[in-house]
Design an enzyme around this catalytic site. Structure first.
Site, PDB file in Angstrom:
ATOM      1  N   LYS A 219       0.826  -1.206   0.000  1.00  0.00           N
ATOM      2  CA  LYS A 219       0.000   0.000   0.000  1.00  0.00           C
ATOM      3  C   LYS A 219       0.860   1.256   0.000  1.00  0.00           C
ATOM      4  O   LYS A 219       2.026   1.251   0.396  1.00  0.00           O
ATOM      5  CB  LYS A 219      -0.959  -0.031   1.195  1.00  0.00           C
ATOM      6  CG  LYS A 219      -2.061  -1.064   1.002  1.00  0.00           C
ATOM      7  CD  LYS A 219      -3.115  -1.014   2.080  1.00  0.00           C
ATOM      8  CE  LYS A 219      -4.236  -2.012   1.757  1.00  0.00           C
ATOM      9  NZ  LYS A 219      -5.257  -2.067   2.819  1.00  0.00           N
ATOM     10  N   ARG A 259      -2.766 -10.182   5.010  1.00  0.00           N
ATOM     11  CA  ARG A 259      -3.184 -10.315   3.611  1.00  0.00           C
ATOM     12  C   ARG A 259      -2.086  -9.716   2.745  1.00  0.00           C
ATOM     13  O   ARG A 259      -1.781  -8.526   2.858  1.00  0.00           O
ATOM     14  CB  ARG A 259      -4.516  -9.593   3.408  1.00  0.00           C
ATOM     15  CG  ARG A 259      -5.110  -9.716   2.026  1.00  0.00           C
ATOM     16  CD  ARG A 259      -6.464  -9.015   1.968  1.00  0.00           C
ATOM     17  NE  ARG A 259      -7.073  -9.114   0.638  1.00  0.00           N
ATOM     18  CZ  ARG A 259      -6.838  -8.295  -0.369  1.00  0.00           C
ATOM     19  NH1 ARG A 259      -5.982  -7.267  -0.199  1.00  0.00           N
ATOM     20  NH2 ARG A 259      -7.425  -8.456  -1.544  1.00  0.00           N
TER      21      ARG A 259
END
Length: 293
Positions: A219, A259
């Site tokens: 991210k 994740r």
């Protein structure tokens, strides 16, 4: 074959490998759009150490437009079916109850709803009806608008309260508490600084009393941490080492799962954290002070 899934937080941190069956995901959009490519990728992630595969057919990157229900079904269900038949625990990453229903029928054992049941009023009733494990993420708006909702009176307190609200709504709909996993939603309606603050608050989030899934992989808030020693422009895949570091932190802090796009480093982090936790427990049992281990 029957997939095996554990949501016991005392177990080793689960590694959830990401399969984006999309043309526009921020990291790997288009690479695994074809069913065969997605299945090969999933089996590769399992060989690298993934415990669960998370299949998603709709990008949630900042600014992403929603796809139609028909398109999402066409992308997701064949991949879920093929991977579930191989005996791998499969999660479906969707905000639509209709997609979740067909994915569960095809063999998915987790529904990962990044909206926490807010995007589709039929989702929570379906989760209760199906009695399926679900991930409820902290979410405030769809991708096209989520960056407009990064304002909090007190970030950690507000996220805790909003996650608690999602839990209460799920319980009211009939979802059993042991079926609920929470995700703090790093990067969703959060600035980079807020994502770091929330990551540092994992112990406070665990106090909610539910297993935590941490999704930080590649991210944008990791870009600065990943930039050390690099001269080329930042690209998401360059953030894998920083993502592995976050996985190690999450596993050490007792997260139920992480994740990730690249699995091997996170799998090693999970094993190391479990070994360290086992060593700490053994030391306590024989009365060895923590500082002398």
């Amino acid at each position: 074959m029957t997939a095996v899934l554990s949501t016991d937080v005392a177990e080793r941190c689960q590694v959830m490998g990401i399969i984006n069956v999309t043309p526009d995901s921020f990291s790997d959009g288009g690479r695994f759009l074809e069913v065969d490519a997605a299945v090969r990728r999933g089996l590769e992630l399992v060989r690298d150490g993934a415990d669960i595969l998370d299949v998603g057919g709709e990008s949630t990157r900042p600014g992403a437009q929603r796809v139609s229900e028909r398109e999402e079904l066409a992308r997701v269900i064949p991949v879920v079916d093929a991977l579930a038949r191989s005996g791998v625990p499969v999660s479906v990453d969707t905000m639509r109850a209709s997609v979740a229903r067909q994915a569960v029928e095809a063999g998915a054992v987790i529904v990962n709803d990044v909206s926490g049941g807010l995007a589709d009023p039929e989702m929570l009733p379906f989760l209760a009806e199906a009695d399926v494990t679900c991930v409820l993420m902290h979410w405030r708006a769809h991708s096209t608008r989520m960056d407009d909702f990064c304002f909090y009176d007190s970030l950690v307190d507000d996220v805790r309260a909003e996650l608690r609200g999602r839990v209460e709504s799920a319980l009211d709909a009939g979802v059993r508490p042991e079926r609920i996993i929470l995700d703090p939603g790093l990067g969703f309606a959060k600035t980079a600084a807020q994502s770091w603050e929330l990551l540092a608050a994992l112990p406070a989030l665990r106090e909610l009393g539910f297993p935590l899934l941490v999704g930080a992989s590649r991210k944008r808030f990791l870009a600065e941490a990943a930039a050390y020693g690099r001269r080329q422009p930042d690209v998401p895949a360059d953030r894998d080492e920083a993502s592995d570091a976050v996985a190690a932190i999450a596993a050490t802090e007792g997260a139920w799962g992480v994740r990730v796009h690249s699995v091997s480093g996170a799998a090693a982090a999970s094993r190391v954290a479990a070994r360290l936790r086992g060593t700490a427990v053994a030391a306590e049992l024989v009365g060895v002070p923590a500082g002398r281990r």
